[in-house]
Design an enzyme around this catalytic site. Structure first.
Site, mmCIF file in Angstrom:
data_model
loop_
_atom_site.group_PDB
_atom_site.id
_atom_site.type_symbol
_atom_site.label_atom_id
_atom_site.label_comp_id
_atom_site.label_asym_id
_atom_site.label_seq_id
_atom_site.Cartn_x
_atom_site.Cartn_y
_atom_site.Cartn_z
ATOM 1 N N CYS A 1 -2.088 9.592 2.305
ATOM 2 C CA CYS A 1 -1.648 8.991 1.038
ATOM 3 C C CYS A 1 -2.593 9.325 -0.108
ATOM 4 C CB CYS A 1 -1.500 7.485 1.189
ATOM 5 S SG CYS A 1 -3.027 6.689 1.700
ATOM 6 N N GLU B 1 0.875 -1.177 0.000
ATOM 7 C CA GLU B 1 0.000 0.000 0.000
ATOM 8 C C GLU B 1 0.907 1.221 0.000
ATOM 9 O OE1 GLU B 1 -3.254 0.116 -0.255
ATOM 10 O OE2 GLU B 1 -3.707 -2.010 -0.093
HETATM 11 P P1 NAD Z 1 7.410 4.986 7.557
HETATM 12 O O1 NAD Z 1 8.641 5.810 7.660
HETATM 13 O O2 NAD Z 1 6.519 4.890 8.748
HETATM 14 O O3 NAD Z 1 7.834 3.563 7.065
HETATM 15 C C1 NAD Z 1 6.905 2.531 6.921
HETATM 16 C C2 NAD Z 1 7.433 1.316 7.636
HETATM 17 O O4 NAD Z 1 8.649 0.876 7.034
HETATM 18 C C3 NAD Z 1 7.722 1.544 9.122
HETATM 19 O O5 NAD Z 1 7.107 0.554 9.885
HETATM 20 C C4 NAD Z 1 9.223 1.472 9.180
HETATM 21 O O6 NAD Z 1 9.704 0.938 10.394
HETATM 22 C C5 NAD Z 1 9.599 0.586 8.039
HETATM 23 N N1 NAD Z 1 10.939 0.864 7.549
HETATM 24 C C6 NAD Z 1 11.517 2.081 7.407
HETATM 25 N N2 NAD Z 1 12.763 1.946 6.900
HETATM 26 C C7 NAD Z 1 12.993 0.632 6.726
HETATM 27 C C8 NAD Z 1 14.088 -0.141 6.204
HETATM 28 N N3 NAD Z 1 15.197 0.424 5.769
HETATM 29 N N4 NAD Z 1 13.954 -1.487 6.164
HETATM 30 C C9 NAD Z 1 12.814 -2.066 6.568
HETATM 31 N N5 NAD Z 1 11.746 -1.375 7.064
HETATM 32 C C10 NAD Z 1 11.822 -0.066 7.133
HETATM 33 O O7 NAD Z 1 6.484 5.493 6.428
HETATM 34 P P2 NAD Z 1 6.850 6.246 5.107
HETATM 35 O O8 NAD Z 1 7.570 5.346 4.176
HETATM 36 O O9 NAD Z 1 7.396 7.601 5.402
HETATM 37 O O10 NAD Z 1 5.334 6.441 4.655
HETATM 38 C C11 NAD Z 1 4.969 7.423 3.758
HETATM 39 C C12 NAD Z 1 4.535 6.776 2.479
HETATM 40 O O11 NAD Z 1 3.500 5.843 2.754
HETATM 41 C C13 NAD Z 1 3.942 7.759 1.493
HETATM 42 O O12 NAD Z 1 4.428 7.460 0.220
HETATM 43 C C14 NAD Z 1 2.453 7.483 1.574
HETATM 44 O O13 NAD Z 1 1.754 7.818 0.411
HETATM 45 C C15 NAD Z 1 2.448 6.020 1.844
HETATM 46 N N6 NAD Z 1 1.204 5.613 2.490
HETATM 47 C C16 NAD Z 1 0.373 4.803 1.799
HETATM 48 C C17 NAD Z 1 -0.823 4.428 2.360
HETATM 49 C C18 NAD Z 1 -1.761 3.524 1.634
HETATM 50 O O14 NAD Z 1 -2.685 3.028 2.279
HETATM 51 N N7 NAD Z 1 -1.583 3.280 0.353
HETATM 52 C C19 NAD Z 1 -1.162 4.874 3.627
HETATM 53 C C20 NAD Z 1 -0.274 5.693 4.290
HETATM 54 C C21 NAD Z 1 0.916 6.047 3.732
#
Ligand code: NAD
Length: 463
Positions: free
Chosen positions: A251, A217
């Site tokens: 998102c 997602e």
């Molecule tokens: P985040 O930083 O919370 O990361 C998401 C998860 O990935 C966390 O649990 C984190 O611990 C893990 N993570 C981070 N770095 C990692 C690594 N190197 N190795 C393994 N795991 C790791 O979230 P984010 O990435 O900043 O989220 C923002 C993005 O999420 C945006 O692109 C947004 O559009 C998308 N998003 C999508 C939805 C959806 O439902 N489609 C919902 C919310 C957010």
């Protein structure tokens, strides 16, 4: 060779425990699923205040937003699931061709096993619990890894879930990159990851080691097309609601607007008055307006504004992690603002000569998660639907489609793969096992050797 970090041993131990418990078959029954879902709802109801506090602490979410988009959203997801679960679990009959008669054919949903749910920080409760509702409904055990960037919510989930749910079936793993890296080395039967594209690739690579299927997602730049033939006042109100909810950290928030040049000033004027109408003149002290998750993200967002034509807002306060609702007119399409997913309270407006030009602008970029089109013109609406690709579309509104559990939610291309919400979530976490039950009353010799010409002629007629 498994390079297991010594002090992260507990991760494989807990995952193995859940896997062993899944094999006991206790999670398969309808009753078990209903009990766990009811307990989850009980937790949300009884602990509402704690959830509101955690969301206020991590994102300064107002009680209204916290309830509607996180707590209430998850409760209605549970209610919908409880209402339909019995039906979803039933065998799904399909017809049987003459060649296989007499027989019955059906698909039997069965749980996948032990699944991993990795959440993001912007809706830190809902993005862990909504996938969990789907995983429970399908009869799975689950490990949840909330985002470390929303620490109060992560801590609260780790504290509360074990008090309400079966501890042999569910576990909340708190932590950051080291813990996620370690848990991704374990074998799961499905992984649902919500977050950005970069980490999604890490998740998918790790999943490939075990041939584990993934639901991703993700996000992207969701466009919003405003046709000349629309109610501009209502359009502006709906865009303000969708864009500045959670300070733009959604998102499915519109990332940028496309409008004809001739309409742009009128739109900006209405937008400005709607922002004031909704958030007042002192937005910085308005409790209904959220904060940026951390200073790193605030700095990223502020950097997008350098050299831009800011027509609304632009003020920020690093200490308060505050960025005013900000509108930028006609940014350079190659500027970082238009290359990255904004994921914050900045709305670029791109003006075009003819609104039909929006299509090539959108198709020039990766497939978005959501696409919005405001128009009264059905022909234009169909044109947009037929010539663009996106995970989801809403015509004449923002993220309202999320309120319908009968609409599966998910991206396409780099905005994600797989879907959930409602039955789509149940199906994602189930294997639809195909079953054919043949009758033993008849056993025509048609398929058995020796193969004669008459048998072949008959067979050709039957197929
Ligand atoms: P985040 O930083 O919370 O990361 C998401 C998860 O990935 C966390 O649990 C984190 O611990 C893990 N993570 C981070 N770095 C990692 C690594 N190197 N190795 C393994 N795991 C790791 O979230 P984010 O990435 O900043 O989220 C923002 C993005 O999420 C945006 O692109 C947004 O559009 C998308 N998003 C999508 C939805 C959806 O439902 N489609 C919902 C919310 C957010």
């Amino acid at each position: 060779m498994n390079t297991l970090t010594e002090d992260l041993h507990y991760i494989s131990e807990r995952v193995n425990h859940l896997r062993a418990h899944f094999n006991s078959a206790q999670t398969r029954s309808y009753e078990w699923r209903v009990t766990q879902l009811s307990q989850l709802k009980k937790m949300l109801v009884e602990q509402e205040q704690s959830f509101l506090q955690a969301l206020a602490s991590d994102l300064a979410k107002s009680e209204y937003e916290a309830w509607t988009t996180e707590i209430g959203f998850t409760i209605s997801d549970i209610d919908h699931t409880l209402k339909h679960l019995e039906k979803w679990m039933k065998p799904r009959k399909v017809s049987t061709p003459l060649i296989a008669h007499p027989a019955k054919s059906y698909q039997l949903p069965e749980p996948l096993g032990t699944v991993l749910i990795i959440g993001a920080w912007n809706y830190p409760i809902q993005l862990v619990l909504a996938p969990l509702v789907a995983a429970i409904s399908a009869g799975n055990c689950a490990v949840m890894k909330p985002s470390e960037l929303a620490p109060a919510c992560s801590e609260l989930l780790a504290k509360l879930l074990p008090k309400y749910l079966c501890n042999d079936s569910f576990w909340v793993l708190e932590g950051a990159v080291a813990e996620t890296t370690e848990v991704l080395k374990q074998k799961f039967d499905h992984i649902m990851y919500t977050g950005g594209e970069g980490v999604a690739k890490i998740v998918m690579r790790a999943a490939a080691e075990h041939l584990t299927p993934v639901t991703l997602e993700l996000g992207g730049k969701s466009p919003c097309i405003i046709d000349n033939d629309c109610n501009l006042d209502m359009t502006a109100a709906r865009i303000v609601w969708n864009k500045w909810m959670n300070a733009g950290q959604t998102c499915v928030a519109p990332d940028y607007v496309i409008i004809e040049e001739s309409q742009s000033q009128a739109f900006i004027d209405i937008l400005k008055s709607k922002i004031t109408q909704f958030y007042g003149n002192d937005i910085k002290h308005n409790q209904d307006y959220g904060r940026i998750i951390n200073t790193r993200h605030l700095t990223r967002l502020v950097s997008y504004l350098a050299g831009q034509n800011i027509v609304i807002g632009g003020e920020h306060d690093t200490q308060k992690k505050y960025l005013e609702p900000t509108v930028v007119l006609d940014p350079d399409l190659d500027s970082q603002l238009m290359l990255d997913e904004i994921f914050g309270p900045i709305l670029p407006i791109i003006t075009v000569e003819k609104i039909a030009d929006a299509i090539s602008l959108i198709n020039h970029r990766a497939k978005p998660l959501a696409l919005y089109v405001y128009t009264k013109n059905t022909e234009f609406e169909n044109y947009v639907l037929n010539f663009t690709s996106s995970g989801n579309v809403c015509i004449n509104d923002g993220m309202m489609f999320m309120a319908n559990p009968n609409l599966p939610f998910g991206g396409v291309g780099s905005s994600g793969m797989g879907q959930y919400h409602g039955q789509a979530g149940f199906d994602t976490f189930s294997h639809l096992k195909t079953v054919m039950k043949r009758s033993t009353l008849l056993d025509p010799a048609l398929r058995y050797p020796p193969f004669t010409e008459i048998k072949l002629t008959l067979l050709k007629k039957l197929l």
